[in-house]
Design a protein around this motif. Structure first.
Motif, PDB file in Angstrom:
ATOM      1  N   PRO A 153       0.831  -1.206   0.000  1.00 67.17           N
ATOM      2  CA  PRO A 153       0.000   0.000   0.000  1.00 67.17           C
ATOM      3  C   PRO A 153       0.868   1.259   0.000  1.00 67.17           C
ATOM      4  O   PRO A 153       1.960   1.281   0.573  1.00 67.17           O
ATOM      5  N   GLU A 154       0.375   2.316  -0.647  1.00 66.16           N
ATOM      6  CA  GLU A 154       1.154   3.554  -0.774  1.00 66.16           C
ATOM      7  C   GLU A 154       1.613   4.079   0.582  1.00 66.16           C
ATOM      8  O   GLU A 154       2.718   4.609   0.714  1.00 66.16           O
ATOM      9  N   ARG A 155       0.786   3.917   1.612  1.00 65.72           N
ATOM     10  CA  ARG A 155       1.161   4.435   2.941  1.00 65.72           C
ATOM     11  C   ARG A 155       2.296   3.663   3.578  1.00 65.72           C
ATOM     12  O   ARG A 155       2.903   4.114   4.554  1.00 65.72           O
ATOM     13  N   PHE A 156       2.622   2.471   3.032  1.00 66.14           N
ATOM     14  CA  PHE A 156       3.710   1.671   3.584  1.00 66.14           C
ATOM     15  C   PHE A 156       4.865   1.486   2.593  1.00 66.14           C
ATOM     16  O   PHE A 156       5.675   0.573   2.750  1.00 66.14           O
ATOM     17  N   VAL A 157       4.949   2.344   1.591  1.00 71.30           N
ATOM     18  CA  VAL A 157       6.031   2.201   0.603  1.00 71.30           C
ATOM     19  C   VAL A 157       7.381   2.434   1.285  1.00 71.30           C
ATOM     20  O   VAL A 157       7.605   3.493   1.879  1.00 71.30           O
ATOM     21  N   PRO A 158       8.288   1.466   1.198  1.00 68.46           N
ATOM     22  CA  PRO A 158       9.582   1.588   1.877  1.00 68.46           C
ATOM     23  C   PRO A 158      10.618   2.292   1.001  1.00 68.46           C
ATOM     24  O   PRO A 158      10.323   2.726  -0.119  1.00 68.46           O
ATOM     25  N   ASP A 159      11.827   2.402   1.514  1.00 72.17           N
ATOM     26  CA  ASP A 159      12.954   2.948   0.765  1.00 72.17           C
ATOM     27  C   ASP A 159      13.168   2.100  -0.490  1.00 72.17           C
ATOM     28  O   ASP A 159      13.559   0.942  -0.409  1.00 72.17           O
ATOM     29  N   ARG A 160      12.917   2.677  -1.659  1.00 76.23           N
ATOM     30  CA  ARG A 160      12.946   1.887  -2.888  1.00 76.23           C
ATOM     31  C   ARG A 160      14.357   1.506  -3.304  1.00 76.23           C
ATOM     32  O   ARG A 160      14.552   0.531  -4.028  1.00 76.23           O
ATOM     33  N   ASP A 161      15.346   2.241  -2.864  1.00 82.08           N
ATOM     34  CA  ASP A 161      16.732   1.855  -3.164  1.00 82.08           C
ATOM     35  C   ASP A 161      17.070   0.526  -2.490  1.00 82.08           C
ATOM     36  O   ASP A 161      17.755  -0.322  -3.069  1.00 82.08           O
ATOM     37  N   GLN A 162      16.572   0.348  -1.252  1.00 84.32           N
ATOM     38  CA  GLN A 162      16.788  -0.928  -0.564  1.00 84.32           C
ATOM     39  C   GLN A 162      16.073  -2.067  -1.290  1.00 84.32           C
ATOM     40  O   GLN A 162      16.613  -3.162  -1.428  1.00 84.32           O
ATOM     41  N   VAL A 163      14.875  -1.783  -1.764  1.00 79.42           N
ATOM     42  CA  VAL A 163      14.089  -2.802  -2.461  1.00 79.42           C
ATOM     43  C   VAL A 163      14.793  -3.248  -3.731  1.00 79.42           C
ATOM     44  O   VAL A 163      14.872  -4.443  -4.035  1.00 79.42           O
TER      45      VAL A 163
END
Length: 247
Positions: A153-163
């Motif tokens: 969910p958008e409210r829980f989007v994490p650091d995308r570099d880590q992903v």
């Protein structure tokens, strides 16, 4: 990869199994030859008996080793020959899966709640989800395992570099970043056919039997913070569970 580096306890036996698998592939332990004893491995890697036994269990399930009391352990193959066996005795098994596989991201973007990728689950209040999709491979030999789609969910989007590194599971990153605790995981496994567009990527035959594994990750707050869909050629994946009688 040295075993002297500090690792979370849940991943230690997976790291050990991966390192020993690499040594078998490199010819350190030839097929048909004797494999080190549990005690020898404990001393070499400075780990406990349980860690060694769990690592050997993983390797035996993959068809690399044959273990027998009194006669010891023998190397059966240079590379894993059986499907990926996922032992699910508790939630730790999901963390082990993330440690033994790697996700290479092919697509990244947002999906609406109505998209078919969110089908199969109900009571989802969030309307906008980050979708990460790509090829999941085994760390031991980089063999293609499944096509994986993960939605958050958008409210829980994490650091995308880590992903994007593919080194950690999305749900681990989300829980750490937002202070969530995993309450339970809802899982559904269905059978189907492998779509033609995924066959070459997975090095499998088009329209062969396939398994679709869907999971919903629910936090201690009751919020769904991840949904995943994994598409496997049927011969690549097996689930082993332990069911106990409630007292």
């Amino acid at each position: 990869m040295g075993m002297d580096e500090p690792r979370p306890p849940a991943s230690r036996h997976i790291a050990l199994a991966a390192e020993l698998t690499e040594e078998i592939a490199a010819g350190v332990y030839p097929v048909g030859g004797r494999f080190p004893t549990e005690q020898e491995l404990q001393e070499r890697f400075a780990v406990g008996r349980h860690t060694v036994r769990e690592a050997l269990k993983v390797m035996a399930e993959q068809g690399l080793l044959w273990r027998r009391r009194k006669t010891g352990t023998v190397v059966l193959a240079e590379r894993p020959v059986s499907p990926y066996v996922h032992s699910l005795r508790d939630l730790r098994g999901l963390f082990d899966f993330a440690q033994s596989t790697r996700l290479t991201v092919h697509h990244e973007g947002y999906a609406a709640l109505s998209d078919r990728t969110l089908s199969g689950f109900t009571d989802l209040p969030d309307k906008r989800w980050l979708r990460i999709a790509g090829l999941r491979t085994t760390r031991a030999d980089d063999a293609p395992l499944c096509w994986s789609e993960v939605l958050v969910p958008e409210r829980f989007v994490p650091d995308r570099d880590q992903v994007r590194t593919g080194e950690r599971a999305m749900y681990e990153i989300v829980m750490e970043q937002f202070g969530l605790k995993l309450d339970h995981v809802e899982q559904e496994i269905t059978a189907g056919e492998l779509p033609r567009q995924f066959a070459s990527l997975l090095r499998a035959e088009a329209e062969a039997a396939a398994l679709i594994v869907r999971r919903r990750y629910v936090a201690h707050t009751g919020a769904t913070f991840e949904i995943s869909h994994n598409l496997y050629p049927a011969s690549r994946y097996s689930v082993r569970s332990v069911l106990r009688q409630r007292v």
